[in-house]
Design a protein around this motif. Sequence first.
Motif, PDB file in Angstrom:
ATOM      1  N   GLN A  83       0.826  -1.210   0.000  1.00 44.96           N
ATOM      2  CA  GLN A  83       0.000   0.000   0.000  1.00 44.96           C
ATOM      3  C   GLN A  83       0.858   1.257   0.000  1.00 44.96           C
ATOM      4  O   GLN A  83       0.659   2.185   0.778  1.00 44.96           O
ATOM      5  N   ALA A  84       1.832   1.265  -0.891  1.00 47.99           N
ATOM      6  CA  ALA A  84       2.749   2.401  -0.985  1.00 47.99           C
ATOM      7  C   ALA A  84       3.220   2.540  -2.427  1.00 47.99           C
ATOM      8  O   ALA A  84       3.246   1.572  -3.192  1.00 47.99           O
ATOM      9  N   SER A  85       3.598   3.763  -2.774  1.00 44.25           N
ATOM     10  CA  SER A  85       4.128   4.014  -4.109  1.00 44.25           C
ATOM     11  C   SER A  85       5.567   3.518  -4.218  1.00 44.25           C
ATOM     12  O   SER A  85       6.165   3.061  -3.240  1.00 44.25           O
ATOM     13  N   HIS A  86       6.114   3.617  -5.427  1.00 48.41           N
ATOM     14  CA  HIS A  86       7.509   3.263  -5.681  1.00 48.41           C
ATOM     15  C   HIS A  86       7.804   1.798  -5.387  1.00 48.41           C
ATOM     16  O   HIS A  86       8.908   1.433  -4.970  1.00 48.41           O
ATOM     17  N   ASN A  87       6.804   0.954  -5.579  1.00 46.13           N
ATOM     18  CA  ASN A  87       6.990  -0.489  -5.477  1.00 46.13           C
ATOM     19  C   ASN A  87       6.368  -1.117  -6.710  1.00 46.13           C
ATOM     20  O   ASN A  87       5.174  -0.932  -6.957  1.00 46.13           O
ATOM     21  N   GLY A  88       7.150  -1.840  -7.475  1.00 43.67           N
ATOM     22  CA  GLY A  88       6.601  -2.470  -8.664  1.00 43.67           C
ATOM     23  C   GLY A  88       7.646  -3.275  -9.399  1.00 43.67           C
ATOM     24  O   GLY A  88       8.853  -3.088  -9.215  1.00 43.67           O
ATOM     25  N   ARG A  89       7.161  -4.191 -10.214  1.00 49.53           N
ATOM     26  CA  ARG A  89       8.044  -4.998 -11.051  1.00 49.53           C
ATOM     27  C   ARG A  89       7.757  -4.645 -12.501  1.00 49.53           C
ATOM     28  O   ARG A  89       6.604  -4.525 -12.916  1.00 49.53           O
ATOM     29  N   PHE A  90       8.832  -4.489 -13.284  1.00 50.77           N
ATOM     30  CA  PHE A  90       8.718  -4.044 -14.666  1.00 50.77           C
ATOM     31  C   PHE A  90       9.472  -5.012 -15.563  1.00 50.77           C
ATOM     32  O   PHE A  90      10.609  -5.389 -15.272  1.00 50.77           O
ATOM     33  N   LYS A  91       8.839  -5.389 -16.677  1.00 49.87           N
ATOM     34  CA  LYS A  91       9.411  -6.388 -17.568  1.00 49.87           C
ATOM     35  C   LYS A  91       9.845  -5.754 -18.884  1.00 49.87           C
ATOM     36  O   LYS A  91       9.356  -4.685 -19.266  1.00 49.87           O
ATOM     37  N   PRO A  92      10.766  -6.411 -19.596  1.00 47.83           N
ATOM     38  CA  PRO A  92      11.352  -5.821 -20.810  1.00 47.83           C
ATOM     39  C   PRO A  92      10.390  -5.653 -21.982  1.00 47.83           C
ATOM     40  O   PRO A  92      10.815  -5.194 -23.036  1.00 47.83           O
ATOM     41  N   ASP A  93       9.126  -6.017 -21.812  1.00 52.58           N
ATOM     42  CA  ASP A  93       8.152  -5.758 -22.884  1.00 52.58           C
ATOM     43  C   ASP A  93       7.391  -4.458 -22.660  1.00 52.58           C
ATOM     44  O   ASP A  93       6.397  -4.199 -23.330  1.00 52.58           O
ATOM     45  N   THR A  94       7.868  -3.631 -21.714  1.00 57.88           N
ATOM     46  CA  THR A  94       7.205  -2.366 -21.418  1.00 57.88           C
ATOM     47  C   THR A  94       8.187  -1.201 -21.562  1.00 57.88           C
ATOM     48  O   THR A  94       9.383  -1.344 -21.303  1.00 57.88           O
ATOM     49  N   ILE A  95       7.662  -0.046 -21.941  1.00 62.62           N
ATOM     50  CA  ILE A  95       8.484   1.161 -22.019  1.00 62.62           C
ATOM     51  C   ILE A  95       9.002   1.533 -20.634  1.00 62.62           C
ATOM     52  O   ILE A  95      10.146   1.986 -20.483  1.00 62.62           O
ATOM     53  N   ALA A  96       8.180   1.347 -19.608  1.00 63.43           N
ATOM     54  CA  ALA A  96       8.576   1.712 -18.249  1.00 63.43           C
ATOM     55  C   ALA A  96       9.859   0.996 -17.837  1.00 63.43           C
ATOM     56  O   ALA A  96      10.698   1.563 -17.116  1.00 63.43           O
ATOM     57  N   TYR A  97      10.046  -0.242 -18.278  1.00 64.91           N
ATOM     58  CA  TYR A  97      11.258  -0.993 -17.937  1.00 64.91           C
ATOM     59  C   TYR A  97      12.501  -0.248 -18.406  1.00 64.91           C
ATOM     60  O   TYR A  97      13.486  -0.106 -17.657  1.00 64.91           O
ATOM     61  N   PHE A  98      12.478   0.239 -19.621  1.00 64.39           N
ATOM     62  CA  PHE A  98      13.643   0.908 -20.181  1.00 64.39           C
ATOM     63  C   PHE A  98      13.823   2.288 -19.564  1.00 64.39           C
ATOM     64  O   PHE A  98      14.956   2.695 -19.265  1.00 64.39           O
ATOM     65  N   GLU A  99      12.739   3.005 -19.361  1.00 69.94           N
ATOM     66  CA  GLU A  99      12.855   4.335 -18.774  1.00 69.94           C
ATOM     67  C   GLU A  99      13.380   4.266 -17.345  1.00 69.94           C
ATOM     68  O   GLU A  99      14.263   5.039 -16.955  1.00 69.94           O
ATOM     69  N   LEU A 100      12.868   3.325 -16.565  1.00 71.09           N
ATOM     70  CA  LEU A 100      13.351   3.192 -15.192  1.00 71.09           C
ATOM     71  C   LEU A 100      14.765   2.636 -15.135  1.00 71.09           C
ATOM     72  O   LEU A 100      15.550   2.989 -14.242  1.00 71.09           O
ATOM     73  N   SER A 101      15.122   1.794 -16.082  1.00 78.15           N
ATOM     74  CA  SER A 101      16.499   1.295 -16.125  1.00 78.15           C
ATOM     75  C   SER A 101      17.477   2.440 -16.334  1.00 78.15           C
ATOM     76  O   SER A 101      18.575   2.445 -15.758  1.00 78.15           O
ATOM     77  N   ASP A 102      17.104   3.409 -17.150  1.00 75.61           N
ATOM     78  CA  ASP A 102      17.980   4.558 -17.379  1.00 75.61           C
ATOM     79  C   ASP A 102      17.978   5.494 -16.170  1.00 75.61           C
ATOM     80  O   ASP A 102      19.017   6.018 -15.773  1.00 75.61           O
TER      81      ASP A 102
END
Length: 424
Positions: A83-102
């Motif tokens: 129940q908090a922000s800034h917690n999540g899992r992101f996979k390489p089929d999403t734009i968010a994965y690449f943006e957060l990796s950078d």
Amino acid sequence: MQTALLLVLMPAGVPAAELPRSGNLVFDRVIALVNSEFHDESALDRFNETAKKEIEDVGQALPPHASTARVDAAIDGALASLQASHNGRFKPDTIAYFELSDIFRFAIRNDLSRLFPPEGEVSYPGIGLVTRMIGDKRFVGDVYDGSPAAKAGVVMGDEILSVDGLPYREIASFQGKVGQSVDIRLRRKADVAPTNVKVAVERLRPLPTFEKAIENSIAVREHGGRKIGYVRFWTLSTRDGLDIVASELSDGRLSGVDGVVVDLRGRWGGGAADAAELFVGDTPSFRLIPRHGRATLANVRWRGPVVALIDEGTRSGLELFAYALRINGIPLVGKRTAGALLAGRAYILPDDSLLEIAVSDAVIDDDVRLEGNGITPDIPVDLPLAYAAGRDPQREAAVSEMLRLLADGNSDRIVMPGGPPLTP
């Protein structure tokens, strides 16, 4: 496997032997990392109970051969229990994965060259837009300024029907097509026939793309004899984004305007906690002038009137930016902010997906918490997305507010005691 990740597999708060275990490497790593790194220990009992239930719901442990969808759902369910922000899992089929990796490139620096060979430069094939599902339809939520999609005329609110005849996929639709064009079939209005738009596919580097979008967002429009400047902060995580805006305010396109609309409806937050000082700081503007060559811009402070745009995309560092503007008497237009002000850190999981964990709480002036609360706008304005055809009523309202301030001659900022009202 990174040494740093090995160290966090023995969390201090909960003995390793008592952690929920499924037999699935990815799921179990998430459980261990959260127990070790999540900032609020009081939430861990609830998290671990949820993790156990996710395992039990399958009727057995999640073995290595468990379906990807089942593992994904189990991880998402466990993380949601925090129940908090800034917690999540992101996979390489999403734009968010690449943006957060950078954005988190320093935290995952040991994996960069392996994940993004040969030199560890994060990039992905794309056209510079993000979409949002409304019911069973997919609409363009944002188009990055200066992107291939923007140049092709794709606008916010377009319904995306297909890419090269197939359903839209954030990464897969453009894989192997860099340097080529794709046919995007879209519908701009609900009652009109679809049209096809050709869009060039580029290899996009996230942070440079955001810097380019910030620079390309800058615009000056004349309204009733008044020049109104505009800039959109897509994120504060870029290296030079603030400097680009400072230069434009000092002697560039924004230097001669009567007022500036600052758009904080971003994609990600991040950045320095004092970013808002560009508009509300008390230090003087100054330059360093050498004997030969150009003067160096050392410090810029915009002293003119400002109106800011906010919405649910205003999160993290951008939310703190909005708070600083609010307490300095700058009107906020749009929708309530995300209520997502924690400090996150990224970790690479065994399947190379990226896990973000909130590792620190964030409190302003000892008693103000934006996490879970957000900031309510002074002037609430909705932005209906479906078939918007690029129309932005929030931006229009911000310009109207700026014109009102200028017409009233009452653009002085009034500092609000006690901070902004927060939405529970």
